[in-house]
Design a protein around this motif. Structure first.
Motif, short mmCIF file in Angstrom:
data_model
loop_
_atom_site.label_atom_id
_atom_site.label_comp_id
_atom_site.label_asym_id
_atom_site.label_seq_id
_atom_site.Cartn_x
_atom_site.Cartn_y
_atom_site.Cartn_z
N GLN A 1 -0.94 4.23 3.17
CA GLN A 1 -1.68 5.44 3.55
C GLN A 1 -1.68 6.46 2.41
N ALA A 2 -0.52 6.72 1.83
CA ALA A 2 -0.42 7.72 0.76
C ALA A 2 -1.13 7.24 -0.51
N ALA A 3 -0.95 5.97 -0.86
CA ALA A 3 -1.57 5.45 -2.07
C ALA A 3 -3.09 5.43 -1.95
N CYS A 4 -3.61 5.11 -0.78
CA CYS A 4 -5.06 5.09 -0.60
C CYS A 4 -5.63 6.51 -0.62
N ALA A 5 -4.88 7.49 -0.11
CA ALA A 5 -5.32 8.89 -0.22
C ALA A 5 -5.33 9.32 -1.69
N TYR A 6 -4.32 8.91 -2.42
CA TYR A 6 -4.24 9.21 -3.86
C TYR A 6 -5.41 8.53 -4.60
N ARG A 7 -5.66 7.28 -4.26
CA ARG A 7 -6.73 6.51 -4.90
C ARG A 7 -8.10 7.13 -4.64
N ALA A 8 -8.31 7.61 -3.42
CA ALA A 8 -9.60 8.21 -3.07
C ALA A 8 -9.92 9.42 -3.94
N ARG A 9 -8.90 10.13 -4.36
CA ARG A 9 -9.09 11.31 -5.22
C ARG A 9 -9.09 10.96 -6.70
N ASN A 10 -8.75 9.70 -7.04
CA ASN A 10 -8.67 9.27 -8.43
C ASN A 10 -9.41 7.95 -8.61
N GLY B 1 -11.47 4.93 -10.26
CA GLY B 1 -11.38 4.31 -11.58
C GLY B 1 -11.22 2.83 -11.43
N SER B 2 -11.23 2.13 -12.53
CA SER B 2 -11.16 0.67 -12.45
C SER B 2 -9.75 0.16 -12.14
N TYR B 3 -8.74 0.79 -12.70
CA TYR B 3 -7.37 0.33 -12.49
C TYR B 3 -6.45 1.51 -12.74
N GLY C 1 13.08 1.08 -3.52
CA GLY C 1 13.75 0.71 -4.76
C GLY C 1 12.81 0.41 -5.90
N LYS C 2 11.61 0.98 -5.86
CA LYS C 2 10.60 0.73 -6.90
C LYS C 2 10.28 2.02 -7.63
N THR C 3 9.76 1.88 -8.84
CA THR C 3 9.42 3.05 -9.64
C THR C 3 7.94 3.12 -9.99
N GLU C 4 7.19 2.05 -9.73
CA GLU C 4 5.77 2.08 -10.06
C GLU C 4 4.95 1.23 -9.11
N LEU C 5 3.67 1.55 -9.08
CA LEU C 5 2.73 0.91 -8.17
C LEU C 5 1.41 0.75 -8.91
N ALA C 6 0.78 -0.41 -8.77
CA ALA C 6 -0.54 -0.64 -9.37
C ALA C 6 -1.59 -0.46 -8.29
N LEU C 7 -2.70 0.16 -8.68
CA LEU C 7 -3.82 0.39 -7.77
C LEU C 7 -5.07 -0.23 -8.38
N PRO C 8 -5.25 -1.56 -8.23
CA PRO C 8 -6.42 -2.22 -8.82
C PRO C 8 -7.70 -1.81 -8.10
N MET C 9 -8.82 -2.09 -8.72
CA MET C 9 -10.11 -1.82 -8.11
C MET C 9 -10.28 -2.73 -6.91
N ALA C 10 -10.66 -2.17 -5.79
CA ALA C 10 -10.83 -2.93 -4.55
C ALA C 10 -12.30 -3.24 -4.32
N PRO C 11 -12.59 -4.33 -3.63
CA PRO C 11 -13.98 -4.64 -3.33
C PRO C 11 -14.60 -3.60 -2.40
N GLN C 12 -15.87 -3.35 -2.57
CA GLN C 12 -16.63 -2.40 -1.75
C GLN C 12 -15.97 -1.03 -1.66
N GLY C 13 -15.33 -0.59 -2.73
CA GLY C 13 -14.76 0.75 -2.75
C GLY C 13 -13.57 0.94 -1.83
N GLY C 14 -12.95 -0.13 -1.37
CA GLY C 14 -11.77 -0.03 -0.50
C GLY C 14 -10.54 0.36 -1.30
#
Length: 168
Positions: free
Chosen positions: A47-56, A58-60, A90-103
């Motif tokens: 939920q948080a990452a998709c909200a972040y992605r919606a405001r940012n 980009g391709s990756y 226990g993680k420090t990073e997350l990848a947000l690849p380009m999703a199909p149909q703007g998902g």
């Protein structure tokens, strides 16, 4: 001789850093159980990452917990949640690849091994662009042929899968 000692220290430091950064090579059963134990955190993360992605758009994108940056006030709550949940997992990073149909797609690396231009990785993936469902009779081979490409996903729930990729 000093250069040889320095080179050996550097190699051991990199090896130590890499083993500390990611979890050990847990198997699919252990990782499925881990997901079940932390399902609420994985939902929050999506939920948080998709909200972040919606405001940012980009391709990756990547998101790093300790990366010093300032964020617009409207996404600061999502950023704070991302940092908190990633730390809980226990993680420090997350990848947000380009999703199909703007998902929205996410990838949380569990482990990786790279050999020159090829290698393999396993991680938690949210709404990946591609699915090849895990089949124990094909994928549970003791000695995988690492000269052959291999990709599969194991469904966990709520849009999350375990994703394995081998690129020769």
């Amino acid at each position: 001789m000093n250069w040889l000692i320095a080179a050996m220290v550097a190699v051991f430091a990199v090896a130590y850093w890499n083993t500390d950064k990611y979890d050990s090579r847990k198997d699919l059963t252990e990782l499925s159980h881990y997901y079940q134990q932390h399902q609420a955190e994985f939902r929050q993360l999506a939920q948080a990452a998709c909200a972040y992605r919606a405001r940012n758009p980009g391709s990756y994108l990547t998101f790093e917990v300790d990366f010093p940056a300032s964020y617009p006030a409207e996404i600061q709550p999502a950023v704070d949640t991302l940092k908190s949940v990633l730390r809980k997992l226990g993680k420090t990073e997350l990848a947000l690849p380009m999703a199909p149909q703007g998902g929205c797609s996410l990838f949380l690396l569990q482990w990786s091994e790279w050999r020159g231009a090829g290698g393999s990785h396993l991680g938690f993936s949210y709404q990946p662009a591609q699915h090849t469902e895990y089949k124990p009779e094909l994928h549970d081979v003791i000695e995988q042929d690492l000269t052959q490409p291999l990709f599969y996903t194991k469904t966990l729930g709520d849009g999350w899968v375990l994703e394995y990729v081998n690129i020769p």
